[in-house]
Design a protein around this motif. Structure first.
Motif, mmCIF file in Angstrom:
data_model
loop_
_atom_site.group_PDB
_atom_site.id
_atom_site.type_symbol
_atom_site.label_atom_id
_atom_site.label_comp_id
_atom_site.label_asym_id
_atom_site.label_seq_id
_atom_site.Cartn_x
_atom_site.Cartn_y
_atom_site.Cartn_z
ATOM 1 N N ASP A 173 0.874 -1.177 0.000
ATOM 2 C CA ASP A 173 0.000 0.000 0.000
ATOM 3 C C ASP A 173 0.908 1.222 0.000
ATOM 4 O OD1 ASP A 173 -1.816 2.032 0.594
ATOM 5 O OD2 ASP A 173 -2.834 0.926 2.186
ATOM 6 N N THR A 174 1.133 1.783 -1.173
ATOM 7 C CA THR A 174 2.043 2.922 -1.293
ATOM 8 C C THR A 174 1.653 3.800 -2.468
ATOM 9 O OG1 THR A 174 4.357 3.610 -1.449
ATOM 10 C CG2 THR A 174 3.732 1.684 -2.768
ATOM 11 N N MET A 175 1.991 5.079 -2.342
ATOM 12 C CA MET A 175 1.797 6.012 -3.465
ATOM 13 C C MET A 175 3.118 6.294 -4.171
ATOM 14 S SD MET A 175 -0.846 8.815 -1.902
ATOM 15 C CE MET A 175 -0.395 8.778 -0.177
ATOM 16 N N ARG A 176 4.207 5.674 -3.717
ATOM 17 C CA ARG A 176 5.527 5.970 -4.285
ATOM 18 C C ARG A 176 6.019 4.822 -5.162
ATOM 19 N NH1 ARG A 176 6.845 8.320 1.185
ATOM 20 N NH2 ARG A 176 7.052 10.561 0.800
ATOM 21 N N ALA A 177 6.441 5.147 -6.380
ATOM 22 C CA ALA A 177 6.939 4.119 -7.303
ATOM 23 C C ALA A 177 8.196 3.456 -6.756
ATOM 24 C CB ALA A 177 7.214 4.730 -8.681
ATOM 25 N N THR A 178 9.048 4.219 -6.098
ATOM 26 C CA THR A 178 10.293 3.634 -5.558
ATOM 27 C C THR A 178 9.962 2.574 -4.499
ATOM 28 O OG1 THR A 178 10.318 5.532 -4.074
ATOM 29 C CG2 THR A 178 11.877 5.565 -5.922
ATOM 30 N N VAL A 179 8.991 2.882 -3.652
ATOM 31 C CA VAL A 179 8.617 1.936 -2.594
ATOM 32 C C VAL A 179 7.943 0.715 -3.217
ATOM 33 C CG1 VAL A 179 7.213 1.613 -0.512
ATOM 34 C CG2 VAL A 179 8.403 3.794 -0.893
ATOM 35 N N ALA A 180 7.069 0.965 -4.197
ATOM 36 C CA ALA A 180 6.393 -0.155 -4.866
ATOM 37 C C ALA A 180 7.423 -1.078 -5.522
ATOM 38 C CB ALA A 180 5.403 0.379 -5.903
ATOM 39 N N GLU A 181 8.394 -0.479 -6.197
ATOM 40 C CA GLU A 181 9.402 -1.279 -6.900
ATOM 41 C C GLU A 181 10.219 -2.111 -5.906
ATOM 42 O OE1 GLU A 181 12.228 0.984 -9.254
ATOM 43 O OE2 GLU A 181 12.353 -0.726 -10.632
ATOM 44 N N ALA A 182 10.657 -1.474 -4.829
ATOM 45 C CA ALA A 182 11.466 -2.197 -3.831
ATOM 46 C C ALA A 182 10.633 -3.312 -3.197
ATOM 47 C CB ALA A 182 11.973 -1.223 -2.769
ATOM 48 N N ALA A 183 9.358 -3.049 -2.960
ATOM 49 C CA ALA A 183 8.498 -4.076 -2.350
ATOM 50 C C ALA A 183 8.273 -5.233 -3.328
ATOM 51 C CB ALA A 183 7.166 -3.470 -1.922
#
Ligand code: PMM
Length: 289
Positions: A94-104
């Motif tokens: 659950d994120t609005m950030r592409a960097t966080v989504a990618e790392a997850a």
């Protein structure tokens, strides 16, 4: 263990997504699962209770919440995603950030749940297109610090439908496949209680868009107000789980793809009842076909 195909096109019954908030300040369970290891332990508990998916988030979206710095969001989310993926969970981040989504995703997440529907971060649509994972597009009109200022609609259901369709168009133009998309009306996000009830009352109009729907009512304020006693005081979040389970049954009976809940067992029972009621008999459980 057989891993079930939980992708939207393999829809069998409404899925139950258990919420793992690794935040000190969520409205519903703020701080409870924030200590190191507590998020993972909570996720394991929800998994053992039968959650189909776990939604791991490190940024509170409660009304008025300030944004969390990216490094802090990564620090909160990644260890929990890795550990729960290792434990066999299907995880959405659950994120609005592409960097966080990618790392997850790199750490084992399978879905991206973006409450901004790809609006908050211009890099998110490209990431969703590249990774081809299921992508939850929630209806959103701005960050939590002032979301009630934008809770103004001509007709909330028609407006939310039109704005979700515009997101579908923009995301598909950016290369995201329609098969990846799951839509969510965003209950409580720039919506009053009256707006939320209208959206639920007319959920079929959102279903008519033709894409799977995710519904998040769990422990939200409008349920607290519904259950208020004679003096009008809303019941606290932890006492809203029975009402949440009732919404899970009704959402499932209206064909929702997924319900996002804090307390899994009652909603799991609710969606199984709805599936058996609708089919005239119990369908096979995901992963047991
Ligand atoms: N609600 C919250 C957070 N994330 N994601 C989706 N897709 N839909 C929702 O309704 C939603 C969400 C807020 O609830 P929480 O702070 O208890 O997680």
């Amino acid at each position: 263990m057989q891993v079930a195909d939980l992708s939207p096109h393999a829809f069998r019954r409404t899925l139950v997504m258990g919420v793992v908030n690794v935040t000190p300040d969520s409205f519903s369970d703020g701080g409870e699962w924030y200590e190191p290891g507590a998020g993972e332990a909570h996720g394991r508990e929800l998994l053992a209770q039968g959650a189909d998916l776990l939604d791991v988030g490190g940024e509170s979206t409660r009304p008025g919440a300030p944004r969390v710095p990216e490094a802090e969001e990564l620090r909160r989310v990644l260890p929990v995603v890795s550990a729960l993926a290792e434990a066999g969970a299907v995880i959405s981040v659950d994120t609005m950030r592409a960097t966080v989504a990618e790392a997850a995703l790199d750490a084992g997440a399978a879905f991206v749940n973006d409450v901004s529907g790809g609006l908050a971060d211009p890099d998110m649509p490209g990431l969703a297109a590249e990774r081809q994972v299921p992508f939850v597009v929630m209806h959103w009109r701005g960050h939590s610090d002032d979301m009630y200022a934008s809770a103004v609609y001509d007709d909330v259901v028609t407006d939310v439908r039109r704005e979700l369709e515009a997101r579908v168009e923009a995301l598909t133009a950016a290369g995201v496949s329609p098969e990846q998309l799951i839509l969510d009306p965003g209950l409580g996000f720039a919506k009053t209680g009256a707006h939320n009830w209208q959206l639920l009352n007319r959920i079929d109009e959102l279903g008519a868009i033709g894409l799977p729907l995710l519904i998040g009512t769990s422990r939200k304020r409008f349920l607290g107000h519904l259950l208020a006693g004679a003096d009008g005081t809303p019941v606290p979040p932890a006492e809203r789980d029975d009402a949440t389970a009732a919404t899970s049954a009704l959402a499932a009976a209206h064909g929702a793809f997924c319900v996002r809940v804090h307390q899994v067992p009652a909603s799991l029972a609710a969606v199984r009842v709805a599936a058996a009621w609708t089919a005239g008999g119990a369908p096979p459980e995901p992963g047991h076909e």
